[in-house]
Design a protein around this motif. Structure first.
Motif, PDB file in Angstrom:
ATOM      1  N   THR A 167     -11.824   4.404   2.100  1.00 21.59           N
ATOM      2  CA  THR A 167     -12.117   5.321   0.994  1.00 21.59           C
ATOM      3  C   THR A 167     -10.900   5.650   0.134  1.00 21.59           C
ATOM      4  O   THR A 167     -11.039   6.243  -0.934  1.00 21.59           O
ATOM      5  CB  THR A 167     -12.716   6.630   1.537  1.00 21.59           C
ATOM      6  N   THR A 168      -9.710   5.275   0.586  1.00 15.41           N
ATOM      7  CA  THR A 168      -8.501   5.515  -0.217  1.00 15.41           C
ATOM      8  C   THR A 168      -7.773   4.206  -0.516  1.00 15.41           C
ATOM      9  O   THR A 168      -6.558   4.178  -0.684  1.00 15.41           O
ATOM     10  CB  THR A 168      -7.547   6.489   0.522  1.00 15.41           C
ATOM     11  N   ALA A 169      -8.522   3.135  -0.568  1.00 16.51           N
ATOM     12  CA  ALA A 169      -7.923   1.804  -0.749  1.00 16.51           C
ATOM     13  C   ALA A 169      -7.261   1.649  -2.116  1.00 16.51           C
ATOM     14  O   ALA A 169      -6.283   0.927  -2.265  1.00 16.51           O
ATOM     15  CB  ALA A 169      -8.980   0.723  -0.540  1.00 16.51           C
ATOM     16  N   THR A 170      -7.802   2.323  -3.115  1.00 15.04           N
ATOM     17  CA  THR A 170      -7.223   2.258  -4.461  1.00 15.04           C
ATOM     18  C   THR A 170      -6.777   3.647  -4.900  1.00 15.04           C
ATOM     19  O   THR A 170      -7.201   4.654  -4.330  1.00 15.04           O
ATOM     20  CB  THR A 170      -8.251   1.711  -5.468  1.00 15.04           C
ATOM     21  N   GLU A 171      -5.926   3.672  -5.919  1.00 16.97           N
ATOM     22  CA  GLU A 171      -5.437   4.962  -6.412  1.00 16.97           C
ATOM     23  C   GLU A 171      -6.588   5.802  -6.962  1.00 16.97           C
ATOM     24  O   GLU A 171      -6.637   7.021  -6.771  1.00 16.97           O
ATOM     25  CB  GLU A 171      -4.391   4.733  -7.504  1.00 16.97           C
ATOM     26  N   GLU A 172      -7.543   5.143  -7.607  1.00 20.05           N
ATOM     27  CA  GLU A 172      -8.696   5.853  -8.171  1.00 20.05           C
ATOM     28  C   GLU A 172      -9.551   6.477  -7.078  1.00 20.05           C
ATOM     29  O   GLU A 172      -9.959   7.646  -7.161  1.00 20.05           O
ATOM     30  CB  GLU A 172      -9.528   4.888  -9.011  1.00 20.05           C
TER      31      GLU A 172
END
Length: 255
Positions: free
Chosen positions: A52-57
């Motif tokens: 769920t936090t794989a990307t900055e967005e």
């Protein structure tokens, strides 16, 4: 409507916990040890956070509700409720885990230990892979004689075995509560209905001391019945067990 990332993560963790606690435990027919469950859930939480936090967005979307709860003045009431409930919940969980219990600990039990290839009793040796109940043939050949044999087996059972295994063969005998684990419940489809009669003969004749050494320690208070009953009495008891419970013994041919 798209669910917030934080809510998605919480739902995933809760769903996996329920699956481990209920679905898998029921399928395995025994509870998952709490230490193992804690380890599994740790990995589940870590994996969920990584995804769920794989990307900055997605990381901003994940942390957004938490940041708003802490910083947004309009959420003061909700913030105060959360800050009170979270410590109370943590304290209750800690108390529940550390509270002393007077209940006997759950012990996982192998109900059907692997039998040896052969056994010795009554002055002779038995090949358990080929051993059959000598009285079983009368079930078809002479039903009246078979009924008489079952009745004789019942008399032996109620004279010697019902104190532990119960009047109804349900493992709730007069002395049953004095044992941990409880005596086997023969009414359970997972006990004698899954076994050959040769297995029962081995277990009854040799009792707890006859269990295989490679899987010790075993917990079995079963007496060595070959010291108290005759060979024929044991076979007749086995006839009675299956007849009373309405089960049929498994046969080698069924495999």
């Amino acid at each position: 409507m798209k669910l917030p990332k934080l809510l998605q993560a919480v739902l995933v963790v809760v769903a996996v916990y329920i699956a481990f606690k209920l679905v898998f435990s029921v399928g395995l027919q025994q509870p998952i040890p709490s230490s193992l469950l804690t380890m599994y859930m740790f990995f589940v939480v870590v994996a969920t956070l990584l995804v769920t936090t794989a990307t900055e967005e997605s990381a901003k979307e994940m942390s957004g509700p938490i940041k708003a709860l802490v910083e947004d003045p309009s959420k003061k009431t909700i913030r105060n409720i959360v800050f009170v409930l979270v410590p109370l919940l943590a304290g209750w969980m800690t108390y529940s885990n550390l509270r002393p219990s007077f209940e006997a600990p759950v012990e996982l039990r192998t109900i059907h230990p692997a039998p040896p290839g052969s056994m010795k009793a009554f002055g002779k040796s038995y090949d358990l892979a080929k051993l059959e109940n000598p009285f079983r043939k009368y079930q078809k050949e002479d039903p009246e004689k078979f009924k008489a044999l079952v009745k004789e087996g019942g008399a032996v059972y109620y004279k010697n075995c019902h104190y532990c295994h119960g009047d109804k063969l349900d493992g709730q005998g007069q002395y049953a509560q004095g044992f941990n684990p409880l005596p086997l419940n023969f009414q359970d489809i997972g006990t004698i209905a899954q076994l050959q009669e040769s297995f029962l003969f081995w277990r009854i004749a040799t009792g707890g001391p006859g269990l295989p050494k490679e899987a010790t320690p075993w917990l079995s208070a079963m007496p060595v019945w070959k010291d108290f009953l005759t060979e024929d009495e044991i076979w007749k008891v086995i006839l009675f067990l299956y007849d009373y419970t309405g089960q049929a013994p498994r046969s080698w041919a069924a495999h």
